[in-house]
Design an enzyme around this catalytic site. Structure first.
Site, short mmCIF file in Angstrom:
data_model
loop_
_atom_site.label_atom_id
_atom_site.label_comp_id
_atom_site.label_asym_id
_atom_site.label_seq_id
_atom_site.Cartn_x
_atom_site.Cartn_y
_atom_site.Cartn_z
N GLN A 43 0.79 -1.22 0.00
CA GLN A 43 0.00 0.00 0.00
C GLN A 43 0.83 1.28 0.00
O GLN A 43 0.31 2.34 -0.34
CB GLN A 43 -0.96 0.00 1.19
CG GLN A 43 -2.01 -1.10 1.08
CD GLN A 43 -2.92 -1.16 2.29
OE1 GLN A 43 -2.57 -1.73 3.30
NE2 GLN A 43 -4.09 -0.56 2.20
N HIS A 63 -1.93 -5.16 -12.63
CA HIS A 63 -1.45 -4.98 -14.01
C HIS A 63 -2.34 -5.67 -15.04
O HIS A 63 -2.04 -5.65 -16.22
CB HIS A 63 0.00 -5.49 -14.12
CG HIS A 63 0.96 -4.64 -13.34
ND1 HIS A 63 2.21 -5.08 -12.95
CD2 HIS A 63 0.85 -3.37 -12.88
CE1 HIS A 63 2.83 -4.11 -12.28
NE2 HIS A 63 2.03 -3.08 -12.22
N ASP A 76 2.27 0.65 -8.08
CA ASP A 76 3.61 0.69 -8.67
C ASP A 76 4.50 1.74 -8.00
O ASP A 76 5.68 1.51 -7.78
CB ASP A 76 3.53 1.02 -10.17
CG ASP A 76 2.97 -0.13 -11.00
OD1 ASP A 76 2.65 -1.18 -10.39
OD2 ASP A 76 2.85 0.02 -12.23
N ARG A 101 3.89 0.22 12.94
CA ARG A 101 3.57 -1.09 12.39
C ARG A 101 3.67 -1.02 10.88
O ARG A 101 2.95 -0.25 10.24
CB ARG A 101 2.14 -1.50 12.82
CG ARG A 101 1.71 -2.80 12.20
CD ARG A 101 0.33 -3.29 12.62
NE ARG A 101 0.08 -4.48 11.82
CZ ARG A 101 -1.02 -4.74 11.13
NH1 ARG A 101 -2.05 -3.90 11.18
NH2 ARG A 101 -1.11 -5.82 10.41
N HIS A 146 1.43 -9.33 4.83
CA HIS A 146 0.24 -8.48 4.70
C HIS A 146 -0.29 -8.60 3.27
O HIS A 146 -0.21 -7.67 2.48
CB HIS A 146 0.57 -7.04 5.07
CG HIS A 146 -0.62 -6.18 5.39
ND1 HIS A 146 -0.75 -5.50 6.58
CD2 HIS A 146 -1.74 -5.90 4.68
CE1 HIS A 146 -1.90 -4.82 6.57
NE2 HIS A 146 -2.52 -5.05 5.43
N ASN A 190 -1.45 -10.63 8.76
CA ASN A 190 -2.47 -9.60 8.89
C ASN A 190 -3.79 -10.09 8.30
O ASN A 190 -3.83 -10.50 7.14
CB ASN A 190 -2.07 -8.34 8.12
CG ASN A 190 -3.18 -7.31 8.15
OD1 ASN A 190 -3.42 -6.69 9.19
ND2 ASN A 190 -3.87 -7.13 7.04
N GLU A 191 -4.85 -10.01 9.07
CA GLU A 191 -6.21 -10.28 8.58
C GLU A 191 -6.30 -11.50 7.67
O GLU A 191 -6.64 -11.39 6.49
CB GLU A 191 -6.77 -9.05 7.84
CG GLU A 191 -6.84 -7.80 8.69
CD GLU A 191 -7.66 -6.68 8.03
OE1 GLU A 191 -8.14 -6.87 6.91
OE2 GLU A 191 -7.82 -5.63 8.66
N ASN A 331 -7.82 -6.10 14.48
CA ASN A 331 -8.19 -4.98 13.61
C ASN A 331 -9.70 -4.84 13.66
O ASN A 331 -10.42 -5.78 13.34
CB ASN A 331 -7.77 -5.24 12.16
CG ASN A 331 -6.26 -5.16 11.96
OD1 ASN A 331 -5.52 -4.91 12.92
ND2 ASN A 331 -5.83 -5.37 10.74
N TYR A 333 -12.98 -2.01 12.82
CA TYR A 333 -13.41 -0.74 12.24
C TYR A 333 -14.89 -0.47 12.46
O TYR A 333 -15.31 0.67 12.50
CB TYR A 333 -13.17 -0.76 10.72
CG TYR A 333 -11.72 -0.69 10.30
CD1 TYR A 333 -10.94 -1.85 10.21
CD2 TYR A 333 -11.12 0.52 9.99
CE1 TYR A 333 -9.61 -1.78 9.81
CE2 TYR A 333 -9.79 0.59 9.58
CZ TYR A 333 -9.04 -0.56 9.49
OH TYR A 333 -7.74 -0.48 9.10
N GLU A 399 -5.20 -2.20 14.15
CA GLU A 399 -5.76 -1.26 13.17
C GLU A 399 -7.11 -0.78 13.66
O GLU A 399 -7.89 -1.56 14.21
CB GLU A 399 -5.99 -1.90 11.78
CG GLU A 399 -4.74 -2.07 10.95
CD GLU A 399 -5.01 -2.69 9.58
OE1 GLU A 399 -6.10 -2.48 9.02
OE2 GLU A 399 -4.12 -3.40 9.09
#
Ligand SMILES: *[C@@H]1O[C@H](CO)[C@@H](O)[C@H](O)[C@H]1NC(C)=O
Ligand SMILES: *[C@@H]1O[C@H](CO)[C@@H](O)[C@H](O)[C@H]1NC(C)=O
Ligand SMILES: *[C@@H]1O[C@H](CO)[C@@H](O)[C@H](O)[C@H]1NC(C)=O
Ligand SMILES: *[C@@H]1O[C@H](CO)[C@@H](O)[C@H](O)[C@H]1NC(C)=O
Length: 495
Positions: A43, A63, A76, A101, A146, A190-191, A331, A333, A399
């Site tokens: 990310q 891509h 990219d 993190r 991740h 992660n997740e 995590n 939200y 998160e």
């Protein structure tokens, strides 16, 4: 003088709406409680094919032509953190975080995914980042995986092929050996629900495989065994010398029963088991939740399968996986409502196998992300449920965050953080939940997976139209900085 004026200005703008809201918890966060921010390699890093890095599944998916990503966006270049990590660390230092993190790109270290050849330049990038963090008094919290498995391993089936278990452990061993003297906090995954359910079930994340009710269970079975093996490797060969700690990050919304009927209360518990329990029950107790075993075995038989679509652990594996955590990374939200149904959907899939209904009411406060409604009280309910269900583990919130259009005047984000942190503080104070850390997602705006750059979660704005990717502190960054100084959500806290 300038800084005094800035400070006064900041005080007025930030505290005007935030202050003295009787509803916010007024207890100071404990001295040993840690605050941080998070990012993930794909990310933010960019440099997708530089210095020997191999292709991973997100390179491959972004891509594709036509692109499955909003606006044909790719990672990219992303935030160009591969070249700008010193600026990132300066931002972290300015925020005053205790820890950062971030995740490591497997393909940067091992371009083919296999450990026969280490890409030294890729390794050096992370050594430099860790050194820069340490030099600025910031603790690294490293996510080993991740979501960005190397494409050559994906070509062999990725997480659905059990050869990936040993490849992952070889990769983890290199990280422990090369970075473990400086890194004391590790997360294996992660997740994993997103990797497996969205990656191999519903095709909503790379590698975009559609195999509902089959792919996600195979993926999870391998991923849990890989997690356990990496945890045991650290425990047996590195812990004594390096004195670090290692856990896993599992994501879940809070699931609230729609009504107080026994059926809806049971339905909400079932949904929690199919989401959080899927991973946490094996790691804490050695096996999949019984409601998953029962439902999936019964439905598989009805669907004509000879065996349950949910794979089984051997007794040896159960004992091996049980207890492989030092703390639980969570995590969180948002929240969903759950009800029971008399007419469960008979088709294959994780959600269908749970045989309950879940949704978010339209009138709940919304954000830029369709799945993210603002429900602060869900935070306290979730961590309290985790405490009661999993024998009072140490919990790190790894998160928590809010999406918008990237505006610098991000009052919505400040209000979200205030209310969620207040709910978390309530859980610590009133329910005795052992929460040791809180991580805001994210340090800066970044590549939001299938949504590209259309949903922004950052405390810092990033100018994605500029080759320099200039970063600018949002109002929320100033708010977070103040929180980290005072460790207090209201104007004056009690200790
Ligand atoms: C203050 O509390 C009210 C409810 O009493 C709530 O609606 C509002 O959003 C809160 N403000 C902030 C900034 O949290
Ligand atoms: C995305 O790429 C396709 C070609 O694959 C093109 O037709 C389309 O206009 C592009 N969309 C955007 C928003 O750039
Ligand atoms: C369930 O019962 C509790 C306690 O009596 C009450 O506060 C709550 O509003 C009820 N919830 C629903 C959805 O009826
Ligand atoms: C972004 O959101 C803010 C706050 O809601 C709003 O004031 C602003 O107009 C929005 N900007 C754009 C470009 O949509």
């Amino acid at each position: 003088m300038r800084s005094v004026i800035h400070f006064v200005f900041f005080f007025i703008i930030v505290f005007n709406e935030a202050q003295v809201n009787g509803t916010l918890n007024n207890k100071r966060f404990p001295d040993d409680f840690k605050f941080g921010v998070a990012t993930a390699s794909y990310q933010v890093e960019g440099a997708w094919n530089e210095d020997g890095k191999g292709e991973n599944v997100w390179d491959q998916v972004t891509h594709r032509v036509p692109s499955p990503i909003v606006n044909n966006d790719t990672g990219d270049v992303a935030c160009d953190s591969y070249h700008k990590y010193k600026e990132d660390v300066a931002m972290l230092k300015d925020l005053g975080v205790d820890f950062y993190r971030f995740s490591i790109s497997w393909s940067r270290i091992l371009p083919t995914g296999f450990a026969n050849e280490i890409n030294e330049a890729g390794l050096q990038y992370y050594k430099n980042l860790v050194k820069e963090l340490r030099a600025n008094g910031i603790e690294p919290l490293v996510t080993i995986f991740h979501w960005d498995q190397p494409q050559p391993l994906e070509d062999l089936g990725g997480w659905t092929n059990d050869i990936i278990i040993d490849q992952f452990v070889d990769y983890a061993r290199i990280l422990f050996r090369e970075l473990g003297n400086e890194v004391k906090y590790w997360l294996t995954f992660n997740e994993p629900k997103q990797t497996c359910n969205q990656g191999y079930g519903t095709a909503q994340k790379a590698p975009l495989i559609t195999s509902p009710g089959m792919g996600e269970y195979l993926c999870t079975h391998n991923l849990l065994r890989a997690h356990a093996k990496a945890w045991r490797l650290y425990d047996e060969e590195f812990r004594q010398e390096q004195q670090g700690t290692i856990g896993i990050t599992i994501d879940t919304p809070w699931f609230e029963p729609f009504s107080n009927s026994t059926a809806d209360i049971e339905a909400a518990e079932t949904k929690l088991q199919f989401t959080f329990g899927w991973y946490t029950n094996p790691i804490v107790y050695g096996d999949y939740p019984s409601v998953m075993q029962t439902n999936i075995a019964r439905r598989s038989a009805q669907q004509g399968f000879k065996e349950s679509r949910l794979p089984q652990f051997t007794e040896e594996e159960k004992a091996y996986i049980k207890g492989t955590y030092d703390f639980l990374g969570v995590n969180v939200y948002t929240t969903f409502l759950v009800s029971s149904t008399d007419e469960p959907d008979p088709s294959m899939g994780l959600d269908e196998d749970s045989e309950v209904l879940d949704w978010q009411p339209d009138d709940w406060e919304s954000t830029a992300s369709s799945w993210l409604k603002v429900v602060p009280w869900g935070m306290r309910k979730l961590v309290t449920w985790i405490k009661n269900t999993y024998d009072n583990p140490k919990i790190m919130i790894t998160e928590n965050g809010y999406s918008d259009n990237g505006t610098l005047e991000d009052d919505g984000r400040i209000s979200y953080y205030e209310r969620y942190l207040s709910s978390l503080r309530d859980a610590m104070e009133l329910d005795g939940v052992d929460v040791i850390a809180y991580t805001a997602w994210s340090l800066m705006d970044n590549f939001e997976w299938m949504q590209g750059y259309s949903e922004k979660f950052g405390l810092y704005h990033v100018d994605f139209n500029s080759p320099n990717r200039e970063r600018t502190a949002k109002k929320s960054a100033l708010w977070y900085k103040n929180l980290l100084e005072t460790r207090c959500l209201v104007e004056e806290c009690v200790d």
